[in-house]
Write an enzyme that holds these catalytic residues in place. Structure first.
Site, PDB file in Angstrom:
ATOM      1  CB  THR A 156      -0.929   0.000   1.221  1.00 55.26           C
ATOM      2  OG1 THR A 156      -1.744  -1.179   1.184  1.00 55.26           O
ATOM      3  CG2 THR A 156      -1.834   1.221   1.241  1.00 55.26           C
ATOM      4  N   GLY A 162      -3.975 -10.756   5.717  1.00 54.53           N
ATOM      5  CA  GLY A 162      -3.724  -9.612   4.861  1.00 54.53           C
ATOM      6  C   GLY A 162      -4.586  -9.467   3.632  1.00 54.53           C
ATOM      7  CE1 TYR A 214       2.522  -8.589   2.265  1.00 53.91           C
ATOM      8  CE2 TYR A 214       3.996  -6.695   2.248  1.00 53.91           C
ATOM      9  CZ  TYR A 214       2.786  -7.264   1.936  1.00 53.91           C
ATOM     10  OH  TYR A 214       1.825  -6.507   1.292  1.00 53.91           O
ATOM     11  CE  LYS A 253       0.901  -6.784   5.428  1.00 56.55           C
ATOM     12  NZ  LYS A 253       0.317  -7.239   4.146  1.00 56.55           N
ATOM     13  CG  ASP A 304      -7.977  -5.384   3.628  1.00 62.56           C
ATOM     14  OD1 ASP A 304      -7.037  -6.108   4.019  1.00 62.56           O
ATOM     15  OD2 ASP A 304      -7.890  -4.146   3.547  1.00 62.56           O
ATOM     16  CD  GLU A 305     -10.116  -7.796  -1.338  1.00 59.71           C
ATOM     17  OE1 GLU A 305      -9.769  -7.433  -2.482  1.00 59.71           O
ATOM     18  OE2 GLU A 305      -9.305  -8.074  -0.431  1.00 59.71           O
ATOM     19  CB  SER A 339      -4.747  -0.968   1.761  1.00 58.99           C
ATOM     20  OG  SER A 339      -5.691  -1.723   1.007  1.00 58.99           O
TER      21      SER A 339
END
Length: 310
Positions: free
Chosen positions: A48, A194, A139, A169, A196-197, A213
């Site tokens: 992001t 990580g 990550y 992450k 979001d949806e 984000s």
């Protein structure tokens, strides 16, 4: 760190002027806005934050300002230090530890990719060794790096080679792999989600927190989603996740990062445009987006505007 990342962690935008040059002077208002909207931890210079579009010097400049502004606003700071040049990553890791950040994180090199899990662990170990007192998160984001290894095996094999390993992450929609990794992690490692949806699905799989984000501009939506899940109201949690997906779809129509940064501008936090090769929406397109977001209830779920949180 004060605690595992069992919360909403905001992946912050890197602020730029209209001409694309770095605008570190925006960070104080950015931090104040996030803090006033209930955020307590930020993840800087990651995807992001357009980390791959920043020079090493620019990332260090953002580290410097976040190291003072973050704590002043009650925010703990996690610095993403990864990239294709491991020597730069080492410089960044050393700086992050010197500045007292809560943790560091690094994704896999993506041009010359590690060809094996052991190669990936070697990369992580080399970076983490430069910050021996700072927790390290790998990550995992195979959609961007093209590097995909079983993270449950990573945890087992990296544990002995990366003494500061705190967790992963997990920006990978593979929920089977996530569940396997959670079972290996137990209480030893932290695996913030990580994507979001898919937060609701991850919560059902065992997630305790997330890094994302969209928490920049709709933290209340996700806090309410988590609360609904925890009280067993799956119908409400599903409804809120549906709103999240619809909002993300609306933003993505005109290029997600550039449009998300424009949305932050409409909320009073002028983080500027996205850098090339990413694109940016027109003002007309942002006007149309705001109308769509209001239809979806953004007035209720969106972050409060900067002038409302001073």
């Amino acid at each position: 760190m004060n605690s595992p990342l069992h919360e909403l962690v905001v992946a912050t935008h890197s602020p730029f002027h209209a001409d694309g040059s770095l605008a570190p002077e925006v960070v104080p208002s950015q931090a104040a806005f996030l803090s006033a909207n209930g955020i307590r931890t930020v993840f800087i210079t990651g995807s992001t934050g357009e980390g791959h579009s920043l020079t090493c010097a620019e990332r260090l400049a953002l580290y410097e300002v976040w190291s003072t502004v973050g704590p002043a606003e009650g925010l703990q700071v996690i610095a993403h230090v990864g990239g294709n040049c491991l020597e730069d990553a080492k410089i960044l890791a050393r700086a992050a530890e010197k500045l007292g950040f809560a943790a560091i994180s690094a994704l896999a090199p993506s041009y010359y990719k590690p060809g094996s899990l052991s190669g990936l662990i070697d990369c992580c170990a080399a970076i983490a060794a430069e910050a021996p007192k700072t927790p390290f998160y790998h990550y995992d984001i195979p959609s961007m790096t093209g590097v995909s290894f079983p993270m449950e095996k990573f945890l087992v094999e990296a544990a002995g080679q990366v003494p500061t390993l705190a967790g992963i992450k997990f920006t990978n929609p593979d929920l089977v792999s996530y569940r396997r990794s959670l079972e290996v992690a137990g209480s030893r490692f932290d695996l913030p989600w990580g994507v979001d949806e898919m937060l609701l699905a991850a919560l059902a799989t065992g997630a305790k927190g997330g890094v994302g984000s969209t928490y920049n501009w709709a933290p209340k939506l996700y806090l309410d989603l988590i609360a609904a899940f925890e009280r067993g109201d799956l119908e409400e949690a599903r409804r809120l996740q549906g709103i999240s997906i619809a909002m993300i779809d609306a933003i993505a129509k005109t290029g997600f990062l550039g449009t998300a940064k424009a949305l932050m501008g409409r909320l009073g936090v002028e983080v500027g445009p996205a850098r090339l090769p990413l694109g940016n929406p027109t003002e007309v397109e942002v006007d149309s987006l705001m109308e769509r977001l209001e239809e979806l209830g953004f007035g209720e779920w969106g972050a409060r505007k900067a002038e409302m949180v001073v």
